[in-house]
Design an enzyme around this catalytic site. Structure first.
Site, short mmCIF file in Angstrom:
data_model
loop_
_atom_site.label_atom_id
_atom_site.label_comp_id
_atom_site.label_asym_id
_atom_site.label_seq_id
_atom_site.Cartn_x
_atom_site.Cartn_y
_atom_site.Cartn_z
N SER A 94 0.80 -1.23 0.29
CA SER A 94 0.10 0.00 -0.04
C SER A 94 0.89 1.16 -0.19
O SER A 94 0.39 2.38 0.13
CB SER A 94 -0.89 0.01 1.34
OG SER A 94 -0.13 -0.45 2.41
N THR A 196 -2.00 3.21 4.41
CA THR A 196 -1.20 4.21 4.28
C THR A 196 -0.27 4.41 5.47
O THR A 196 -0.78 4.03 6.66
CB THR A 196 -1.83 5.67 4.15
OG1 THR A 196 -2.42 5.51 3.15
CG2 THR A 196 -0.88 6.88 4.29
N THR A 214 1.74 7.19 0.57
CA THR A 214 0.86 6.01 0.03
C THR A 214 0.85 5.53 -1.44
O THR A 214 1.05 6.40 -2.30
CB THR A 214 -0.60 6.33 0.51
OG1 THR A 214 -1.58 5.13 0.51
CG2 THR A 214 -1.13 7.33 -0.35
N ARG A 224 -6.69 9.13 -9.95
CA ARG A 224 -7.14 9.67 -8.76
C ARG A 224 -6.08 9.84 -7.74
O ARG A 224 -5.00 9.31 -7.63
CB ARG A 224 -7.91 8.22 -8.10
CG ARG A 224 -8.65 8.51 -6.91
CD ARG A 224 -7.81 7.89 -5.72
NE ARG A 224 -8.59 8.08 -4.44
CZ ARG A 224 -8.05 7.81 -3.53
NH1 ARG A 224 -6.47 7.51 -3.26
NH2 ARG A 224 -8.60 7.83 -2.16
N VAL A 225 -6.16 10.84 -6.99
CA VAL A 225 -5.56 11.46 -6.01
C VAL A 225 -6.35 11.43 -4.63
O VAL A 225 -7.31 11.72 -4.66
CB VAL A 225 -4.77 12.75 -6.21
CG1 VAL A 225 -4.12 13.30 -4.92
CG2 VAL A 225 -3.50 12.59 -7.36
N GLY A 226 -5.65 10.81 -3.63
CA GLY A 226 -6.51 10.71 -2.24
C GLY A 226 -5.88 11.83 -1.52
O GLY A 226 -5.39 13.14 -1.78
N ASP A 227 -6.06 11.86 -0.01
CA ASP A 227 -6.27 12.87 1.02
C ASP A 227 -4.65 12.79 1.33
O ASP A 227 -4.05 13.87 1.94
CB ASP A 227 -6.76 12.42 2.19
CG ASP A 227 -6.41 10.94 2.86
OD1 ASP A 227 -6.29 10.19 1.88
OD2 ASP A 227 -6.13 10.99 4.09
N THR A 247 -5.59 7.65 8.02
CA THR A 247 -5.42 6.73 7.09
C THR A 247 -6.82 6.20 6.60
O THR A 247 -7.82 6.40 7.47
CB THR A 247 -4.65 5.40 7.79
OG1 THR A 247 -4.69 4.58 6.87
CG2 THR A 247 -5.12 5.01 9.07
N GLY A 248 -7.07 5.55 5.62
CA GLY A 248 -8.46 5.20 5.35
C GLY A 248 -8.84 5.91 3.90
O GLY A 248 -8.26 6.30 3.21
N GLY A 250 -9.50 8.19 1.69
CA GLY A 250 -9.18 9.46 1.37
C GLY A 250 -10.27 10.44 1.27
O GLY A 250 -10.17 11.61 1.68
C1 SD4 Z 1 -5.98 7.16 0.06
N1 SD4 Z 1 -5.90 7.47 2.49
O1 SD4 Z 1 -5.60 7.21 -0.94
C2 SD4 Z 1 -5.25 7.11 1.39
C3 SD4 Z 1 -5.33 5.20 1.66
C4 SD4 Z 1 -4.99 4.93 3.08
O2 SD4 Z 1 -4.93 3.33 4.57
O3 SD4 Z 1 -4.86 5.79 3.70
N2 SD4 Z 1 -4.75 3.65 3.14
O4 SD4 Z 1 -7.24 7.41 0.20
#
Ligand code: SD4
Length: 334
Positions: A94, A196, A214, A224-227, A247-248, A250
């Protein structure tokens, strides 16, 4: 609650403060230099170095970060060094090298870093570079910008001497091929195919820094871009107050600017634990929180910490008082 600027006490005054023999012996045990105190107004607080990070890969990351803190190094170097451990680990699917790709087979990476001066750097949608956290650090240190993305971020990294590499390992490729058989995106609550790493550290001077890196959601839409690279979403620190990482899923964090929110809640007087719980509550109030996981970690200037998630199963590594241990976070959805 501490909501004020700390100053390092001059050496000569330290001995006048409340550092008893217990603190001295703990410090000796940790191999740290002489205890340092931080002072604000009339309040003197012992500085408590700490490293905290998300998930099981936090343990070796904390170890690497702690070596720097222990030898008197800076929190910013500690969090960068810690983040590089899972980035380089092909088994960490990840983060960085070995990270699961998007649905078209591309490994695209997001990372950000923030130091004690409030300076920060970030990269998003970066491909072919094993250590996005170090590219984010270069963005912070060597440019007037905060974020570089995609092809421009790659070009910048190559100019800075980073090596172009294939990040898709055989193992991750095989997992992707298997996913392609059905091509269904159905998040598993705890991992959602991603974990992450976010790290927060306080060094011996009492300075706070944070990092987050991450490969994002596995099998995500290309682009796609996350948080995680968004300052204030995936990670935020304020050296006067504390810091937070996320984490989680995003998207849920981005909709609430979760880590900025946590630091501001701490500024307003909440403990790190209360602030993490409130930030999770903000998500739960407006989003269908039962279908995804979010985990937050936070620390404040006094070295207190907090952790909270939406679902069961979020764990974190805490390096404190010379001890590096995994802990389970409390959670909302019981
Ligand atoms: C995301 N927050 O790209 C990140 C992924 C993540 O545990 O945190 N994974 O959304």
């Amino acid at each position: 609650m501490i909501s004020h600027k700390y100053e390092i006490e001059p050496m000569i005054n330290r001995r006048n403060f409340i550092l008893g023999s217990t603190i001295t012996s703990i410090t000796a045990f940790l191999g740290l230099k002489e205890p340092v105190t931080a002072k604000s107004s009339n309040v003197t607080t012992e500085i408590k170095p700490i490293v905290i990070s998300t998930w099981n890969h936090g343990l070796p990351a904390n170890e690497a970060a702690w070596k720097i803190i222990k030898s008197g190094g800076k929190a910013i170097d500690a969090v960068e060094t810690g983040a590089k451990v899972p980035e380089a680990d092909p088994e960490a699917n990840s983060v960085g090298y070995g990270g699961y790709p998007d649905r078209d087979g591309n490994v695209t990476l997001d990372a950000c870093i923030m130091d004690e001066t409030g300076n920060c750097g970030s990269v998003s949608y970066l491909q072919h570079i094993k250590h996005p956290i170090s590219v984010a650090r270069k963005v912070m240190d060597d440019t007037p910008h905060v974020m570089l993305s995609g092809a421009g971020a790659l070009e910048f990294a190559l100019q800075k001497g980073f090596k172009k590499e294939e990040l898709l390992t055989d193992k991750s490729k095989a997992a992707w091929k298997k996913w392609l058989e059905k091509s269904e995106y159905s998040p598993i609550i705890n991992r959602e195919n991603h974990d992450t790493i976010g790290l927060l550290a306080i060094d011996q001077k009492g300075d706070i820094s944070g990092a987050c890196t991450t490969s994002g959601l596995a099998w995500k839409l290309h682009g796609r871009v996350g948080d995680s690279p968004i300052i204030g979403a995936g990670m935020f620190t304020d050296n006067d107050i504390g810091g937070a990482v996320a984490t989680g899923m995003g998207e849920a964090v981005m909709k609430t600017l979760g880590t900025f929110l946590i630091v501001e809640l701490m500024r307003g007087g909440m403990t790190p634990q209360e602030a993490c719980e409130e930030a999770v509550g903000r998500i739960a109030a407006k989003q269908d929180y039962k279908s995804f996981q979010i985990g937050y970690l936070a620390i404040n200037k006094a070295g207190e910490y907090g952790a909270y998630s939406i679902q069961k199963g979020f764990n974190y590594a805490l390096h404190k008082n010379g001890d590096n241990q995994m802990h389970k976070a409390n959670y909302l959805n019981k």
